[in-house]
Design a protein around this motif. Structure first.
Motif, PDB file in Angstrom:
ATOM      1  N   LEU A  32       0.831  -1.204   0.000  1.00  0.00           N
ATOM      2  CA  LEU A  32       0.000   0.000   0.000  1.00  0.00           C
ATOM      3  C   LEU A  32       0.865   1.252   0.000  1.00  0.00           C
ATOM      4  N   TYR A  33       1.935   1.233   0.805  1.00  0.00           N
ATOM      5  CA  TYR A  33       2.861   2.371   0.830  1.00  0.00           C
ATOM      6  C   TYR A  33       3.444   2.601  -0.572  1.00  0.00           C
ATOM      7  N   GLY A  34       3.851   1.528  -1.246  1.00  0.00           N
ATOM      8  CA  GLY A  34       4.414   1.663  -2.588  1.00  0.00           C
ATOM      9  C   GLY A  34       3.442   2.312  -3.550  1.00  0.00           C
ATOM     10  N   SER A  35       2.202   1.915  -3.470  1.00  0.00           N
ATOM     11  CA  SER A  35       1.171   2.496  -4.330  1.00  0.00           C
ATOM     12  C   SER A  35       0.959   3.975  -4.017  1.00  0.00           C
ATOM     13  N   ILE A  36       0.895   4.287  -2.748  1.00  0.00           N
ATOM     14  CA  ILE A  36       0.710   5.683  -2.330  1.00  0.00           C
ATOM     15  C   ILE A  36       1.903   6.528  -2.763  1.00  0.00           C
ATOM     16  N   PHE A  37       3.108   6.013  -2.532  1.00  0.00           N
ATOM     17  CA  PHE A  37       4.321   6.766  -2.869  1.00  0.00           C
ATOM     18  C   PHE A  37       4.414   7.034  -4.372  1.00  0.00           C
ATOM     19  N   ARG A  38       4.008   6.077  -5.189  1.00  0.00           N
ATOM     20  CA  ARG A  38       4.019   6.294  -6.648  1.00  0.00           C
ATOM     21  C   ARG A  38       3.144   7.486  -7.035  1.00  0.00           C
ATOM     22  N   ASP A  39       2.061   7.685  -6.310  1.00  0.00           N
ATOM     23  CA  ASP A  39       1.167   8.811  -6.601  1.00  0.00           C
ATOM     24  C   ASP A  39       1.667  10.121  -6.004  1.00  0.00           C
ATOM     25  N   VAL A  40       2.141  10.051  -4.755  1.00  0.00           N
ATOM     26  CA  VAL A  40       2.461  11.263  -4.003  1.00  0.00           C
ATOM     27  C   VAL A  40       3.907  11.721  -4.198  1.00  0.00           C
ATOM     28  N   LYS A  41       4.825  10.762  -4.332  1.00  0.00           N
ATOM     29  CA  LYS A  41       6.260  11.028  -4.523  1.00  0.00           C
ATOM     30  C   LYS A  41       6.874  11.853  -3.393  1.00  0.00           C
ATOM     31  N   ASN A  42       6.397  11.586  -2.182  1.00  0.00           N
ATOM     32  CA  ASN A  42       6.917  12.276  -1.001  1.00  0.00           C
ATOM     33  C   ASN A  42       6.816  11.306   0.172  1.00  0.00           C
ATOM     34  N   LYS A  43       7.959  10.975   0.785  1.00  0.00           N
ATOM     35  CA  LYS A  43       7.970   9.959   1.848  1.00  0.00           C
ATOM     36  C   LYS A  43       7.111  10.346   3.044  1.00  0.00           C
ATOM     37  N   GLU A  44       7.270  11.570   3.518  1.00  0.00           N
ATOM     38  CA  GLU A  44       6.524  12.015   4.699  1.00  0.00           C
ATOM     39  C   GLU A  44       5.018  11.985   4.439  1.00  0.00           C
ATOM     40  N   LYS A  45       4.610  12.520   3.309  1.00  0.00           N
ATOM     41  CA  LYS A  45       3.181  12.549   2.961  1.00  0.00           C
ATOM     42  C   LYS A  45       2.655  11.124   2.748  1.00  0.00           C
ATOM     43  N   SER A  46       3.465  10.274   2.121  1.00  0.00           N
ATOM     44  CA  SER A  46       3.059   8.879   1.898  1.00  0.00           C
ATOM     45  C   SER A  46       2.844   8.152   3.214  1.00  0.00           C
ATOM     46  N   ASN A  47       3.739   8.366   4.171  1.00  0.00           N
ATOM     47  CA  ASN A  47       3.589   7.750   5.493  1.00  0.00           C
ATOM     48  C   ASN A  47       2.336   8.245   6.201  1.00  0.00           C
ATOM     49  N   GLU A  48       2.053   9.531   6.058  1.00  0.00           N
ATOM     50  CA  GLU A  48       0.862  10.110   6.672  1.00  0.00           C
ATOM     51  C   GLU A  48      -0.415   9.510   6.068  1.00  0.00           C
ATOM     52  N   ILE A  49      -0.420   9.388   4.751  1.00  0.00           N
ATOM     53  CA  ILE A  49      -1.584   8.805   4.076  1.00  0.00           C
ATOM     54  C   ILE A  49      -1.736   7.335   4.454  1.00  0.00           C
ATOM     55  N   LEU A  50      -0.616   6.611   4.528  1.00  0.00           N
ATOM     56  CA  LEU A  50      -0.650   5.206   4.936  1.00  0.00           C
ATOM     57  C   LEU A  50      -1.256   5.073   6.329  1.00  0.00           C
ATOM     58  N   GLU A  51      -0.786   5.889   7.256  1.00  0.00           N
ATOM     59  CA  GLU A  51      -1.311   5.867   8.628  1.00  0.00           C
ATOM     60  C   GLU A  51      -2.806   6.162   8.646  1.00  0.00           C
ATOM     61  N   ASN A  52      -3.218   7.166   7.910  1.00  0.00           N
ATOM     62  CA  ASN A  52      -4.637   7.538   7.866  1.00  0.00           C
ATOM     63  C   ASN A  52      -5.493   6.464   7.184  1.00  0.00           C
ATOM     64  N   THR A  53      -4.904   5.786   6.208  1.00  0.00           N
ATOM     65  CA  THR A  53      -5.634   4.716   5.527  1.00  0.00           C
ATOM     66  C   THR A  53      -5.887   3.551   6.473  1.00  0.00           C
ATOM     67  N   PHE A  54      -4.884   3.173   7.259  1.00  0.00           N
ATOM     68  CA  PHE A  54      -5.093   2.079   8.204  1.00  0.00           C
ATOM     69  C   PHE A  54      -5.984   2.499   9.370  1.00  0.00           C
ATOM     70  N   LEU A  55      -5.932   3.754   9.736  1.00  0.00           N
ATOM     71  CA  LEU A  55      -6.863   4.248  10.746  1.00  0.00           C
ATOM     72  C   LEU A  55      -8.292   4.160  10.200  1.00  0.00           C
ATOM     73  N   TYR A  56      -8.478   4.568   8.949  1.00  0.00           N
ATOM     74  CA  TYR A  56      -9.779   4.447   8.300  1.00  0.00           C
ATOM     75  C   TYR A  56     -10.221   2.987   8.286  1.00  0.00           C
ATOM     76  N   ALA A  57      -9.308   2.090   7.913  1.00  0.00           N
ATOM     77  CA  ALA A  57      -9.644   0.661   7.856  1.00  0.00           C
ATOM     78  C   ALA A  57     -10.071   0.143   9.223  1.00  0.00           C
ATOM     79  N   TRP A  58      -9.351   0.525  10.268  1.00  0.00           N
ATOM     80  CA  TRP A  58      -9.684   0.093  11.624  1.00  0.00           C
ATOM     81  C   TRP A  58     -11.085   0.565  12.011  1.00  0.00           C
ATOM     82  N   GLN A  59     -11.386   1.809  11.667  1.00  0.00           N
ATOM     83  CA  GLN A  59     -12.664   2.401  12.054  1.00  0.00           C
ATOM     84  C   GLN A  59     -13.836   1.973  11.161  1.00  0.00           C
ATOM     85  N   ASN A  60     -13.532   1.503   9.950  1.00  0.00           N
ATOM     86  CA  ASN A  60     -14.595   1.223   8.977  1.00  0.00           C
ATOM     87  C   ASN A  60     -14.592  -0.201   8.431  1.00  0.00           C
ATOM     88  N   ILE A  61     -13.835  -1.097   9.029  1.00  0.00           N
ATOM     89  CA  ILE A  61     -13.742  -2.457   8.513  1.00  0.00           C
ATOM     90  C   ILE A  61     -15.108  -3.133   8.436  1.00  0.00           C
TER      91      ILE A  61
END
Length: 87
Positions: A32-61
């Motif tokens: 998932l990080y690889g996919s996000i990074f390909r779109d965003v091309k920024n490590k910090e932003k990619s990590n933030e999106i990854l964290e938020n995506t898994f938070l979303y998954a936890w809350q909405n599974i």
């Protein structure tokens, strides 16, 4: 214990089992990080999106419907939506 990606013990995930969620994270975070990074091309932003995506998954599974998509596809769509919102 769940081992195969598409047989993650969805019932355990939906019941809020933290250990199963850790396995879920380990199985999908790197791809998932690889996919996000390909779109965003920024490590910090990619990590933030990854964290938020898994938070979303936890809350909405519970809203995930395995008859409509695979779990990774659902995560990708969530990550893309989060990325597009600039969260």
């Amino acid at each position: 214990v769940c081992h195969r990606k598409d047989e993650i013990c969805l019932a355990k995930l939906k019941s809020g089992d933290k250990e199963t969620f850790k396995i879920f994270y380990k199985l999908y975070a790197s791809a998932l990080y690889g996919s996000i990074f390909r779109d965003v091309k920024n490590k910090e932003k990619s990590n933030e999106i990854l964290e938020n995506t898994f938070l979303y998954a936890w809350q909405n599974i519970s809203s995930f419907d395995e008859s409509k998509s695979k779990i990774f596809t659902w995560l990708l769509k969530a990550g893309k939506a989060i990325s597009n919102k600039g969260i």
